[in-house]
Design a protein around this motif. Structure first.
Motif, PDB file in Angstrom:
ATOM      1  N   ALA B 119       0.832  -1.209   0.000  1.00 55.44           N
ATOM      2  CA  ALA B 119       0.000   0.000   0.000  1.00 55.44           C
ATOM      3  C   ALA B 119       0.864   1.256   0.000  1.00 55.44           C
ATOM      4  N   ALA B 120       1.984   1.219   0.739  1.00 56.61           N
ATOM      5  CA  ALA B 120       2.863   2.387   0.792  1.00 56.61           C
ATOM      6  C   ALA B 120       3.566   2.585  -0.547  1.00 56.61           C
ATOM      7  N   TYR B 121       3.837   1.470  -1.236  1.00 56.48           N
ATOM      8  CA  TYR B 121       4.531   1.511  -2.514  1.00 56.48           C
ATOM      9  C   TYR B 121       3.620   2.087  -3.600  1.00 56.48           C
ATOM     10  N   LYS B 122       2.325   1.797  -3.470  1.00 54.96           N
ATOM     11  CA  LYS B 122       1.359   2.303  -4.451  1.00 54.96           C
ATOM     12  C   LYS B 122       0.323   3.168  -3.735  1.00 54.96           C
ATOM     13  N   PRO B 123       0.720   4.324  -3.225  1.00 54.98           N
ATOM     14  CA  PRO B 123      -0.226   5.113  -2.448  1.00 54.98           C
ATOM     15  C   PRO B 123      -1.355   5.648  -3.313  1.00 54.98           C
ATOM     16  N   GLY B 124      -2.541   5.721  -2.707  1.00 49.26           N
ATOM     17  CA  GLY B 124      -3.679   6.295  -3.427  1.00 49.26           C
ATOM     18  C   GLY B 124      -4.396   5.323  -4.336  1.00 49.26           C
ATOM     19  N   THR B 125      -3.838   4.102  -4.488  1.00 48.17           N
ATOM     20  CA  THR B 125      -4.516   3.136  -5.339  1.00 48.17           C
ATOM     21  C   THR B 125      -5.694   2.508  -4.596  1.00 48.17           C
ATOM     22  N   LEU B 126      -6.490   1.764  -5.314  1.00 48.69           N
ATOM     23  CA  LEU B 126      -7.654   1.107  -4.725  1.00 48.69           C
ATOM     24  C   LEU B 126      -7.212   0.207  -3.577  1.00 48.69           C
ATOM     25  N   LEU B 127      -6.149  -0.563  -3.823  1.00 41.72           N
ATOM     26  CA  LEU B 127      -5.653  -1.479  -2.795  1.00 41.72           C
ATOM     27  C   LEU B 127      -5.291  -0.719  -1.524  1.00 41.72           C
ATOM     28  N   ASP B 128      -4.628   0.412  -1.709  1.00 45.09           N
ATOM     29  CA  ASP B 128      -4.231   1.234  -0.566  1.00 45.09           C
ATOM     30  C   ASP B 128      -5.464   1.686   0.213  1.00 45.09           C
ATOM     31  N   ARG B 129      -6.480   2.148  -0.512  1.00 42.25           N
ATOM     32  CA  ARG B 129      -7.678   2.648   0.175  1.00 42.25           C
ATOM     33  C   ARG B 129      -8.413   1.534   0.891  1.00 42.25           C
ATOM     34  N   ILE B 130      -8.530   0.375   0.218  1.00 40.81           N
ATOM     35  CA  ILE B 130      -9.199  -0.761   0.862  1.00 40.81           C
ATOM     36  C   ILE B 130      -8.449  -1.133   2.130  1.00 40.81           C
ATOM     37  N   LEU B 131      -7.139  -1.193   2.025  1.00 35.04           N
ATOM     38  CA  LEU B 131      -6.337  -1.615   3.178  1.00 35.04           C
ATOM     39  C   LEU B 131      -6.457  -0.637   4.343  1.00 35.04           C
ATOM     40  N   THR B 132      -6.338   0.656   4.054  1.00 32.88           N
ATOM     41  CA  THR B 132      -6.391   1.614   5.166  1.00 32.88           C
ATOM     42  C   THR B 132      -7.767   1.602   5.822  1.00 32.88           C
ATOM     43  N   THR B 133      -8.823   1.426   5.010  1.00 32.94           N
ATOM     44  CA  THR B 133     -10.163   1.408   5.595  1.00 32.94           C
ATOM     45  C   THR B 133     -10.394   0.138   6.399  1.00 32.94           C
ATOM     46  N   THR B 134     -10.107  -1.026   5.797  1.00 37.87           N
ATOM     47  CA  THR B 134     -10.381  -2.270   6.527  1.00 37.87           C
ATOM     48  C   THR B 134      -9.531  -2.378   7.785  1.00 37.87           C
ATOM     49  N   SER B 135      -8.296  -1.885   7.734  1.00 37.60           N
ATOM     50  CA  SER B 135      -7.475  -1.999   8.936  1.00 37.60           C
ATOM     51  C   SER B 135      -8.042  -1.121  10.044  1.00 37.60           C
ATOM     52  N   LEU B 136      -8.610   0.013   9.667  1.00 32.28           N
ATOM     53  CA  LEU B 136      -9.226   0.880  10.667  1.00 32.28           C
ATOM     54  C   LEU B 136     -10.448   0.191  11.283  1.00 32.28           C
ATOM     55  N   ILE B 137     -11.250  -0.443  10.423  1.00 30.74           N
ATOM     56  CA  ILE B 137     -12.416  -1.172  10.934  1.00 30.74           C
ATOM     57  C   ILE B 137     -11.957  -2.283  11.876  1.00 30.74           C
ATOM     58  N   GLY B 138     -10.894  -3.003  11.454  1.00 24.70           N
ATOM     59  CA  GLY B 138     -10.377  -4.103  12.273  1.00 24.70           C
ATOM     60  C   GLY B 138      -9.985  -3.655  13.667  1.00 24.70           C
ATOM     61  N   ILE B 139      -9.376  -2.472  13.755  1.00 22.36           N
ATOM     62  CA  ILE B 139      -8.959  -1.958  15.057  1.00 22.36           C
ATOM     63  C   ILE B 139     -10.178  -1.686  15.938  1.00 22.36           C
ATOM     64  N   CYS B 140     -11.280  -1.275  15.310  1.00 19.96           N
ATOM     65  CA  CYS B 140     -12.447  -0.837  16.083  1.00 19.96           C
ATOM     66  C   CYS B 140     -13.342  -1.987  16.546  1.00 19.96           C
ATOM     67  N   LEU B 141     -13.214  -3.163  15.917  1.00 20.46           N
ATOM     68  CA  LEU B 141     -14.128  -4.257  16.269  1.00 20.46           C
ATOM     69  C   LEU B 141     -13.737  -4.887  17.611  1.00 20.46           C
ATOM     70  N   PRO B 142     -14.715  -5.136  18.510  1.00 18.88           N
ATOM     71  CA  PRO B 142     -14.386  -5.800  19.773  1.00 18.88           C
ATOM     72  C   PRO B 142     -14.065  -7.277  19.537  1.00 18.88           C
ATOM     73  N   PRO B 143     -12.939  -7.774  20.044  1.00 19.85           N
ATOM     74  CA  PRO B 143     -12.505  -9.146  19.754  1.00 19.85           C
ATOM     75  C   PRO B 143     -13.537 -10.221  20.131  1.00 19.85           C
ATOM     76  N   PHE B 144     -14.234 -10.039  21.257  1.00 19.14           N
ATOM     77  CA  PHE B 144     -15.172 -11.115  21.629  1.00 19.14           C
ATOM     78  C   PHE B 144     -16.269 -11.268  20.584  1.00 19.14           C
ATOM     79  N   TRP B 145     -16.698 -10.146  19.998  1.00 22.20           N
ATOM     80  CA  TRP B 145     -17.733 -10.180  18.969  1.00 22.20           C
ATOM     81  C   TRP B 145     -17.189 -10.836  17.695  1.00 22.20           C
ATOM     82  N   VAL B 146     -15.974 -10.427  17.326  1.00 17.00           N
ATOM     83  CA  VAL B 146     -15.331 -11.030  16.153  1.00 17.00           C
ATOM     84  C   VAL B 146     -15.241 -12.535  16.354  1.00 17.00           C
ATOM     85  N   GLY B 147     -14.851 -12.942  17.574  1.00 14.03           N
ATOM     86  CA  GLY B 147     -14.732 -14.361  17.902  1.00 14.03           C
ATOM     87  C   GLY B 147     -16.052 -15.087  17.697  1.00 14.03           C
TER      88      GLY B 147
END
Lengths: 335, 305
Positions: B119-147
């Motif tokens: 993502a850093a190598y290809k900034p601004g690409t679709l992959l970069d945007r998907i990654l930054t968004t999903t990683s943010l969502i991942g941080i916000c999800l409570p682990p017990f619920w994910v489990g």
């Protein structure tokens, strides 16, 4: 442009020519016309100075030539950079990589941040040697130490293992020069090599570059805003203003018989120490905002000679009639 | 360097002492284990007897000094609940948790670092945007619920893994995956942004200008300079996983580890066991931090101890 067309415009001993280079930056506020139709050429063995104020597109021109502009936000929109009959802007990355270094090497303007802080300087010079001279290991190390000695770094063997932060600014710039020369380039681009150094160190580095140029005979493109350096080092001068080349001439003509009002303006800003009553002249106004350059000639708002047409039509960059290789971008050249 | 490590070890002792005293005082002031341990209909005499037996009738300062004296001999007393030495119980439960946490961290690192670099190598690409968004969502999800969602989908619906338990790799995968989500998000973000910063640095332009390949610029030049941020985040996540986030996940998956134990211990107000757990977590976290700090010296030559 096909290679044959490109060939037709080239001169006999031209090693590098840039044609209609356009590089814009796309930022939130809009499109910055950083480089807008730059034309220049470099002849074998000479030192060409590219001169202009901060922000006029000198560095962007240099980085665009080797396709080193960070993208986004920058983008080379059009143009040709012809080196050894090939267009650097339209070749494969893998081919371009062989030209970077060995063909054209670059010294950047910030020695403080231009060296990798987590590598020893020796390893960084070795990398240049390994990539461009095809030797490795112990042999490359010996060559690297040789390069450190060439740029007059004392105790080169022990300095080899130093990290950049253990060196002074002047020493770092010497390392940068050593690293660029270690590529054995045909053309060396030095982008304000002394801008961030203090004055005595500046003089040392310029002296060193001059000596090395004599010893090695590389073709040099020197990017600077220091007219003193230009007078001392350059054979020919290309003057840039607001993303465009406004004048190219031999160094003597630039100082004594400038063709473009802007060139005349900057030459007059130099103090004449012999003339006690001389007042320092300045060019009124500021360079235009490149987000929204003025219509017509970009220099017209500051030009004392501007007429109606200057505000309406951007002048062509054309050869001065009856001159030997002088070019100017002006409706009413001063010669 | 030796001097630095020695100082840090001394500092570790102070931290552990501080944490232990804090937990001791809080539990003894707020908690009332006698009520938890005895049935509701127990008489006052029975309560007083148990209080005396546990030593809770002594003045707090006396209890504290006895506890500290024991701690320096690594003796936290016997667990009130299981009647065996507390530290032994904790040490017995640690390997299962380490297995879980190590697996989770390996998954996070293996997924996040390459993706962050791309993502850093290809900034601004679709992959970069998907990654930054999903990683943010991942941080916000409570682990017990994910489990629970993982259990519903991969265990109940698809039947690929067991819903809970311990022993085989089919038991391990789901809780480890659950636990890896948050650190994966953290790491992807930090790798993405610190690598982008390094790739825009002047020295990366210098390296490219001398003819270095993109691969060399990414992995030989930029990654080493980005490493301090990445290791810092990794160390913080490792500490967080060991100290707390495993608890919820272990309970959801019935994983017989340290996290389940700590939840039980708090519920039972088993003070000796709780103190042993706090001690061990503090020691582990202090050593993780020490390891991270020492690694800085390797990645960044400007840092010397």
């Amino acid at each position: 442009m096909s290679p044959s067309q490109v060939e037709a415009v080239q001169q006999r001993d031209t090693v590098l020519s840039v044609k209609n280079l356009v590089t814009h930056f796309f930022i939130r506020e809009g499109e910055v016309h950083a480089v807008d139709g730059v034309n220049l050429h470099v002849e074998k063995g000479e030192t060409l100075a590219i001169v202009g104020e901060s922000g006029c597109g000198k560095s962007v021109t240099a980085l665009s030539m080797l396709r080193l502009i960070a993208s986004p936000p920058g983008k080379v929109l059009s143009g040709n950079v012809i080196f050894q009959g090939q267009d650097l802007l339209h070749m494969k990355q893998s081919q371009l990589r062989k030209i970077r270094g060995k063909g054209i090497a670059l010294i950047l303007q910030e020695p403080m941040s231009s060296l990798n802080p987590s590598w020893t300087i020796g390893r960084q010079i070795m990398e240049a040697i390994e990539l461009n001279q095809g030797i490795k290991g112990k042999e490359a190390k010996e060559k690297a130490i040789e390069m450190l000695k060439l740029v007059r770094i004392p105790a080169a063997e022990s300095r080899f293992n130093n990290y950049p932060h253990e060196l002074s600014g002047g020493m770092k710039q010497r390392v940068m020069i050593a690293m660029a020369l270690a590529c054995r380039p045909q053309i060396l681009i030095a982008d304000e090599p002394t801008a961030s150094l203090d004055v005595t160190i500046q003089a040392q580095i310029m002296e060193l570059m001059k000596q090395l140029k004599r010893e090695i005979g590389t073709t040099v493109i020197l990017i600077t805003h220091d007219l003193g350096v230009v007078a001392e080092m350059a054979d020919r001068v290309t003057i840039m203003y607001a993303g465009q080349v406004v004048e190219t001439a031999d160094v003597f003509s630039i100082f004594h018989n400038p063709a473009h009002p802007y060139t005349r303006g900057i030459v007059r800003t130099i103090m004449d120490l012999k003339d006690k009553n001389h007042r320092l002249e300045v060019i009124p106004g500021d360079p235009p905002n490149l987000l929204n350059p003025p219509p017509g000639c970009r220099f017209n708002p500051r030009c004392a000679f501007a007429k109606e047409i200057c505000r309406e039509k951007d002048p062509d960059y054309k050869r001065v009639k009856g001159s030997d290789g002088r070019w100017v971008r002006c409706h009413f050249p001063l010669i | 360097m030796k001097r630095y490590i020695l100082m840090r070890l001394l500092y570790t002792v102070v931290v552990i002492l501080g944490v232990s005293i804090l937990v001791f005082v809080i539990t003894h002031v707020i908690g009332n284990p006698v009520n938890t341990m005895l049935p509701l209909q127990a008489t006052d005499a029975e309560r007083a007897a148990l209080k005396h037996q546990l030593g809770l009738d002594k003045p707090l300062m006396v209890q504290l000094s006895e506890f500290l004296g024991g701690m320096f001999r690594l003796d936290f007393g016997k667990s009130w609940w299981q009647q065996v030495p507390a530290l032994g119980i904790v040490l017995h439960k640690i390997p299962a948790t380490l297995q879980l946490v190590a697996t989770a961290l390996v998954i996070a690192v293996v997924v996040a670092i390459p993706l962050g670099i791309i993502a850093a190598y290809k900034p601004g690409t679709l992959l970069d945007r998907i990654l930054t968004t999903t990683s943010l969502i991942g941080i916000c999800l409570p682990p017990f619920w994910v489990g629970l969602m993982f259990v519903l989908f991969f265990a109940v619906k698809l039947g690929w893994f067991y819903t809970s338990g311990y022993g085989t790799i089919r038991h391990l995968i789901l809780p480890a995956l659950t636990l890896s989500v948050v650190p994966m998000g953290h790491l992807a973000q930090i790798v993405r942004f610190s690598m982008a910063e390094q790739l825009n640095a002047q020295y990366s332009i210098t390296a490219r200008a001398k003819g270095a390949s993109d691969f060399a610029v990414l992995f030989a030049h930029a990654l080493k300079n980005a490493a301090t941020s990445i290791v810092t985040m990794g160390g913080m996540d490792l500490g967080r996983l060991l100290a707390g986030e495993t608890a919820a996940v272990e309970v959801v998956f019935g994983w017989p580890g340290f996290g389940t134990l700590i939840v039980d211990t708090i519920g039972r107000q088993d003070f000796p066991l709780l103190q042993a757990e706090v001690f061990l977590v503090a020691v582990i976290i202090c050593f993780i931090n020490l390891a991270v700090d020492i690694s800085y010296g390797y990645f960044d030559p400007r840092i010397r101890y």
